[in-house]
Design an enzyme around this catalytic site. Structure first.
Site, mmCIF file in Angstrom:
data_model
loop_
_atom_site.group_PDB
_atom_site.id
_atom_site.type_symbol
_atom_site.label_atom_id
_atom_site.label_comp_id
_atom_site.label_asym_id
_atom_site.label_seq_id
_atom_site.Cartn_x
_atom_site.Cartn_y
_atom_site.Cartn_z
ATOM 1 N NE ARG A 255 -4.267 -1.461 0.112
ATOM 2 C CZ ARG A 255 -4.407 -2.560 -0.615
ATOM 3 N NH1 ARG A 255 -3.408 -2.950 -1.402
ATOM 4 N NH2 ARG A 255 -5.524 -3.273 -0.569
ATOM 5 C CD GLU A 284 -2.981 3.259 -5.611
ATOM 6 O OE1 GLU A 284 -1.921 2.631 -5.624
ATOM 7 O OE2 GLU A 284 -4.082 2.739 -5.297
ATOM 8 C CG HIS A 303 -3.180 -0.846 -7.040
ATOM 9 N ND1 HIS A 303 -3.511 -0.057 -5.966
ATOM 10 C CD2 HIS A 303 -3.306 -2.126 -6.598
ATOM 11 C CE1 HIS A 303 -3.824 -0.820 -4.931
ATOM 12 N NE2 HIS A 303 -3.711 -2.085 -5.300
#
Length: 340
Positions: A255, A284, A303
């Site tokens: 993360r 993000e 991601h």
């Protein structure tokens, strides 16, 4: 989007339009079950429609107590993956809603993330950005890269992803050191057999959170595999990065909030940090014009560590099976891990 009024329909809401394969593969898996309705809406629309759904697949949605209070038909909040840091679990519990994640070891998600960590390591060691510059400038034999052979890799957070990463790093001829909150006295790490049939530990040296800075000072590559919570947020800060060897690499496939942005930028600028490979970012989607991306020793992916055909179809099957179980009235749901 028509949610209809048929009470024989079980409705599944996917929060947000990113990670589109999650809802697409789930719809595909459930295509022969018309009594399961799968919808996806933009994040800002979730608070207005969540009241119409029985299952909510969270993805990167922040579900606070206010949003949860509107989910008056909700039976389950389910993460398409592992991380649940965006969910107010206490509020869900108060409203009688179960919260669960999909275990990464059962779906291939952990394996996919481990492979991405190796991809980022190799990309940094072989200087991927500089390679592209050499191609554009028609240069041969440049840049001079490094091998992973002989390196010490610090796996920070030895859970499902860390275990799969260690398994895959062993053949590269590296030393593996790792930390976790506690090690079981009965089975500290999984064992594997080498080519000669001799069983060896996956980890050469094991430590706890108290050893983070010491392990960082002994590693050529640090890989963050920690869960993000109030204790780990910003744990890779100025003090931690300063304790790393000069020129060491930092990889994060967990993360973005684990890393302190200013500390990372400062140590890249000074040259103390030898390279940064991240699949997750502080915000993000990440701003493509962010100054941190101008460094030649920074690699970023959007991601996608866990976004593989294998892991996403496996997770979509679990979501679909859980929806079928809930529709059938089952209270003993299988394939997921409850947190409340």
């Amino acid at each position: 989007m028509d949610v209809g009024s048929d009470k024989d329909i079980t409705r599944v809401l996917f929060c947000g339009l990113h990670f589109t394969a999650s809802q697409n593969y789930t719809r595909e898996y459930l295509q022969n079950y018309p009594f399961i309705q799968v919808d996806d809406v933009p994040l800002d629309a979730v608070p207005d429609v969540i009241k119409n759904y029985h299952i909510c697949v969270i993805k990167n949605m922040r579900l606070d107590s206010n949003v949860i209070s509107h989910a008056n038909q909700m039976k389950l909040l389910l993460q398409f993956g592992v991380g649940l840091e965006g969910v107010d679990v206490d509020a869900a519990t108060k409203h009688g809603i179960k919260v669960a994640r999909i275990p990464g070891d059962a779906t291939g998600n952990a394996v996919s993330c481990a492979e991405m960590a190796i991809y980022l390591m190799l990309g940094l060691l072989r200087k991927q950005k500089e390679i592209q510059i050499s191609i554009e400038e028609k240069m041969l034999g440049e840049p001079v890269g490094e091998t992973i052979l002989g390196k010490t890799v610090f796996i920070m957070g030895f859970g499902n992803i860390g275990i799969e990463l260690a398994k895959r790093l062993r053949p590269f001829g590296v030393k593996i050191i790792a930390t976790k909150r506690r090690w079981s006295s009965n089975s500290e790490v999984p064992l594997q057999s080498n080519a000669n049939g001799i069983t060896d530990d996956l980890v050469d040296e094991k430590g706890s959170h108290e050893d983070l800075h010491r392990f960082a000072s002994n590693a050529d590559i640090v890989v963050c595999c920690l869960t993000l919570n109030k204790e780990t947020a910003g744990i890779v800060n100025k003090s931690f990065i300063s304790s790393m060897r000069k020129g060491a690499l930092l990889v994060n496939i967990a993360r973005g909030g684990l890393l302190d942005y200013e500390a990372v930028a400062q140590h890249l600028q000074s040259g103390h940090l030898g390279g940064l490979g991240i699949d997750v970012a502080w915000t993000e989607p990440f701003d493509p014009s962010d100054p941190i991306l101008k460094f030649n020793n920074v690699l970023i992916t959007p991601h996608v560590a866990g976004v593989t055909e294998h892991s996403y179809r496996s997770m979509a099957k679990i979501v679909g099976d859980v929806a079928l179980q809930i529709h059938a009235g089952s209270t003993q749901l299988t394939g997921i891990e409850f947190v409340n």
